[in-house]
Design an enzyme around this catalytic site. Sequence first.
Site, mmCIF file in Angstrom:
data_model
loop_
_atom_site.group_PDB
_atom_site.id
_atom_site.type_symbol
_atom_site.label_atom_id
_atom_site.label_comp_id
_atom_site.label_asym_id
_atom_site.label_seq_id
_atom_site.Cartn_x
_atom_site.Cartn_y
_atom_site.Cartn_z
ATOM 1 N N GLN A 121 72.363 89.051 6.636
ATOM 2 C CA GLN A 121 71.579 89.309 5.429
ATOM 3 C C GLN A 121 70.134 88.890 5.626
ATOM 4 O OE1 GLN A 121 71.966 87.003 1.578
ATOM 5 N NE2 GLN A 121 72.892 88.925 0.923
ATOM 6 N N GLY A 122 69.211 89.842 5.557
ATOM 7 C CA GLY A 122 67.789 89.583 5.703
ATOM 8 C C GLY A 122 67.072 89.698 4.369
ATOM 9 N N SER A 124 65.951 86.379 2.213
ATOM 10 C CA SER A 124 65.017 85.274 1.975
ATOM 11 C C SER A 124 63.889 85.266 3.003
ATOM 12 C CB SER A 124 65.758 83.937 2.043
ATOM 13 O OG SER A 124 66.742 83.857 1.035
ATOM 14 N N SER A 156 72.089 84.801 7.705
ATOM 15 C CA SER A 156 73.438 84.369 8.073
ATOM 16 C C SER A 156 73.969 85.131 9.277
ATOM 17 C CB SER A 156 74.386 84.565 6.878
ATOM 18 O OG SER A 156 73.874 83.960 5.720
ATOM 19 N N GLU A 242 77.948 89.227 -4.568
ATOM 20 C CA GLU A 242 77.874 87.881 -3.976
ATOM 21 C C GLU A 242 78.207 86.823 -5.018
ATOM 22 O OE1 GLU A 242 74.861 85.271 -1.150
ATOM 23 O OE2 GLU A 242 74.094 87.001 -2.233
#
Length: 380
Positions: A121-122, A124, A156, A242
């Site tokens: 996951q890109g 933040s 992550s 999520e």
Amino acid sequence: MDLTYTEEEEAFREGLRAWLADVLPKLPAKPSPDDWPGRRAYDTAWQRTLHDAGYGEVHWDASPTRRLIFLEETEKAGAPYVGANFVGLLHAGPTIAAEGTPEQRERWLPPVLRGDEVWCQGFSEPDAGSDLASLRTRAWRDGDDYVVSGSKIWTSHAEVADWCELLVRTTPVSAEAPKHRGITWLAMPMDAAGITVRPLRTLAGSAEFAEVFLDEVRVPVGNRVGAENDGWRVTMVTLSFERGTAFVGEVVACRRLLGELAREARANGRWDDAVLRRGLGRLSAEFAALWRLTQWNVSEAQRTGGVPGTGGSVFKLRYSHARQELYDMAAEVLGPGALDVDRPWTLERLSSLSYTIAAGTSQIQRNIVAERILGLPKGR
């Protein structure tokens, strides 16, 4: 609202229980927590086992209630968690299933279900923490590609991922284009030229997060999910999964831990402390209520088409704080042993500190609850 299960759903539960009882004793030992290539191989092999047994589809092709049963029973049985591919199975996959084109669903969903491909996951960025819409990673069109430059943090499992669900800014912020309206959701191949991954070590000593630096990375326009500049809306779909269903197994694990804490307290004499007993009792009621809220959210998602609603923010807000309280209670039960990282629950206590930040900070969740559920005015 009816929170009971149908006969068909209970039959699914019993079949799953029997299958788990047969399969789990035959699994190999888990690799070291620091061996992420080994963890990837272990986690994806388990996903392939689920797929071949007909359980791979529960993450998005099954009803929300069946998904709930699956997560509940696998956690109770001590089955492997989704592990290195939690982004693909719990975030990116459901988002593509809900928002992707038929071609995108055909390209990306089967490999995730089979355990062939892993996602990270890109979202933040170093200068856009809880205010995700302030992201500055830039993407501009060049023919059939977007050219992407910028950086991401807390990505992550980036070091073992094949794909990244990536948020980029395709329109600069202006009076005509507020920050929420210039964001686009892309699927970026992690083997593309211009990507540098730098692992980050957490307080608990693990390295499942990373910084990712992007230097003119080319991403095909066909990898865009949703319309250009509509990425914020697509992101809200991702975050609803999520916050709404991704923590289901962990609620079950927390309820099990409460029983373990009570047994440990009886064994080491801490049970004589009335304050500690009351604390355990209050947390038991808290997690029972969270489980009912989970059932309500799943029931609501099933009624409205499968995407969890804003009730997920209520759940995430309370769950993240309850989890921290639970592991603080574990420290009370362990006493001085809570400082020993080799003791049960100690590393989990350190990990629990991140839950009020992950998936949107508690402050952001309170804003969502205030504005979207209670209808309170936005701050100026």
